[in-house]
Design a protein around this motif. Structure first.
Motif, PDB file in Angstrom:
ATOM      1  N   UNK A  31       0.808  -1.210   0.000  1.00  0.00           N
ATOM      2  CA  UNK A  31       0.000   0.000   0.000  1.00  0.00           C
ATOM      3  C   UNK A  31       0.845   1.265   0.000  1.00  0.00           C
ATOM      4  N   UNK A  32       2.157   1.114   0.220  1.00  0.00           N
ATOM      5  CA  UNK A  32       3.047   2.261   0.316  1.00  0.00           C
ATOM      6  C   UNK A  32       4.150   2.134  -0.727  1.00  0.00           C
ATOM      7  N   UNK A  33       4.364   3.187  -1.489  1.00  0.00           N
ATOM      8  CA  UNK A  33       5.392   3.176  -2.523  1.00  0.00           C
ATOM      9  C   UNK A  33       6.440   4.215  -2.167  1.00  0.00           C
ATOM     10  N   UNK A  34       7.705   3.826  -2.109  1.00  0.00           N
ATOM     11  CA  UNK A  34       8.779   4.745  -1.776  1.00  0.00           C
ATOM     12  C   UNK A  34       9.773   4.823  -2.925  1.00  0.00           C
ATOM     13  N   UNK A  35      10.434   5.939  -3.047  1.00  0.00           N
ATOM     14  CA  UNK A  35      11.533   6.050  -3.980  1.00  0.00           C
ATOM     15  C   UNK A  35      12.798   5.524  -3.317  1.00  0.00           C
ATOM     16  N   UNK A  36      13.933   5.812  -3.889  1.00  0.00           N
ATOM     17  CA  UNK A  36      15.194   5.314  -3.362  1.00  0.00           C
ATOM     18  C   UNK A  36      15.485   5.912  -1.999  1.00  0.00           C
ATOM     19  N   UNK A  37      16.401   5.255  -1.288  1.00  0.00           N
ATOM     20  CA  UNK A  37      16.773   5.738   0.044  1.00  0.00           C
ATOM     21  C   UNK A  37      17.391   7.122  -0.024  1.00  0.00           C
ATOM     22  N   UNK A  38      18.118   7.407  -1.108  1.00  0.00           N
ATOM     23  CA  UNK A  38      18.728   8.736  -1.237  1.00  0.00           C
ATOM     24  C   UNK A  38      17.661   9.815  -1.373  1.00  0.00           C
TER      25      UNK A  38
END
Length: 428
Positions: A31-38
């Motif tokens: 349910x959650x979309x994240x980009x890269x850690x940077x």
């Protein structure tokens, strides 16, 4: 003037409390979309690199031990348990150690932040007030119930900074002013509003702001500017002006601009010497608007913490809270320019164990608050924080050796007990 419609609708909740946990803030949650850690790190830098109301985010963390009594079953609200408070618990690396078989949970004592401006009210205003100062704001308009901790916090905080607070309180003026109602009157400019008018909060707030000669500053403009000119100070923006600049803050400060203060709290708590970054944590918080829980969830997500945020719903349906969660996420990401979180699902919303119409007190709840106060020195109230205490106590008794630690965020609001004593004389 556009003002986000308040989610504080006071509809009776419809679900039953489910003390079991489901991960809602994992980086792998569909349910959650994240980009890269940077990208997440850059987002956190934008969030945290600003002026704050609180000089530092420090707060005390206590440990509440829960002991089951060897007596016959009781009808007491909290069951056959007693509590004790360890005000200097082992944290950091020692948090993962299992010292004994006694159940316990940790409590973040944000109720001790300020004599009058504490709990999540202080956190929500943490990033907002410096922005108002930066934009040369002179007046603030907000609203709340007669015993609103939010309006009192706004009034005190504005008075400390030379701003004028206009407070619209629902209903009639009590014969005797006590608690937050008294604080609001002493520090702010109070107007009592009929309930029929108050029901249309957006229209009411805008109308009152329009009655003040000057220019209205939009909250979303303040939020956007905080990501572009977040280091600005009054001296940067100081321009001669004779007109007033008015800022409208919604009921309960339930806007995205309140989120950075909660994210800052998560960053503080995740330090190695406090809760750390590797220990699984179950954060329990009571929710009026739900903004606090969403802020905690965003902070945990962006820092990659194995924390689960559960929020006890007090004032709306689960659909209402989820809608508000989606709105806050969308508003924050849209203003920041960082599409980090694309969907909701950061918070596990649950019903309180004893449902009722918001604002009502049930038999046995004052006695439960009294028991907690006498045994631990911690004051909770039956409208908000007692619900979080109940759930934290339940979860702590289910905790397994080496498993997640339960942490309750104390959201303050304890002066509201004065107003309850006025309304429910037979309970005191």
């Amino acid at each position: 003037m556009h003002v986000m419609k308040s989610m504080f609708q006071r509809k009776p909740p419809i679900l039953s409390l489910r003390p079991e946990f489901h991960s809602q803030c994992s980086l792998t949650n569909p349910q959650v979309v994240c980009n890269s850690s940077s990208t997440r790190e850059e987002f956190m830098m934008k969030i945290l690199d600003r002026r704050w109301t609180l000089k530092n985010p420090d707060t005390k963390v206590h440990q509440i031990n829960v002991s089951r009594l060897q007596t016959q079953p009781t009808s007491k609200l909290l069951g056959n348990v007693s509590f004790s408070n360890n005000s200097h618990p082992s944290l950091g690396e020692n948090l993962t150690e299992w010292h004994n078989d006694q159940s316990s949970f940790y409590i973040v004592r944000d109720d001790l932040l300020h004599p009058l401006v504490n709990g999540n009210k202080a956190r929500k205003l943490d990033a907002l007030l410096p922005l108002i100062e930066d934009h040369l704001g002179t007046d603030v308009v907000t609203c709340g119930g007669c015993q609103s901790a939010h309006t009192a916090a706004v009034a005190v905080s504005c008075a400390e900074r030379g701003l004028k607070a206009h407070l619209l309180l629902r209903g009639e003026q009590p014969q005797i002013l006590t608690g937050y109602n008294l604080i609001s009157m002493l520090y702010g400019n109070v107007t009592y509003v009929p309930r029929s008018v108050y029901a249309k909060r957006e229209e009411m707030l805008t109308s009152h702001a329009d009655s003040i000669p000057g220019t209205i500053i939009r909250l979303d403009d303040l939020l956007k500017s905080s990501f572009t000119n977040h280091k600005s100070t009054k001296s940067n923006l100081d321009q001669p002006s004779n007109s007033k600049k008015i800022v409208i803050i919604n009921e309960g400060a339930g806007d995205a601009i309140a989120l950075p203060g909660l994210i800052r709290l998560v960053k503080y708590l995740s330090q190695d010497h406090i809760l750390g970054k590797s220990q699984p944590i179950k954060i329990v918080v009571d929710s009026g608007t739900g903004t606090t829980a969403v802020g905690l969830g965003i902070g945990a997500l962006c820092l990659g913490l194995p924390w689960e945020i559960t929020s006890v719903m007090l004032a709306d349906t689960i659909e209402g809270y989820r809608k508000h969660e989606e709105h806050l996420i969308s508003e924050l990401c849209g203003s920041s320019g960082f599409p980090i979180i694309m969907h909701s699902g950061l918070v596990h919303w649950v019903e309180r164990e004893h449902p009722r119409k918001f604002g009502n007190v049930l038999k046995g709840e004052i006695e439960a608050c009294q028991q907690i106060a006498k045994e631990t020195g911690v004051l909770v109230d039956p409208i908000y924080t007692l619900a979080a205490w109940e759930l934290a106590s339940q979860l702590s008794q289910q905790e397994k050796k080496g498993g997640a630690k339960v942490v309750m965020l104390h959201t303050g609001g304890t002066l509201g007990m004065f107003g309850l004593a006025q309304r429910y004389k037979s309970y005191f």
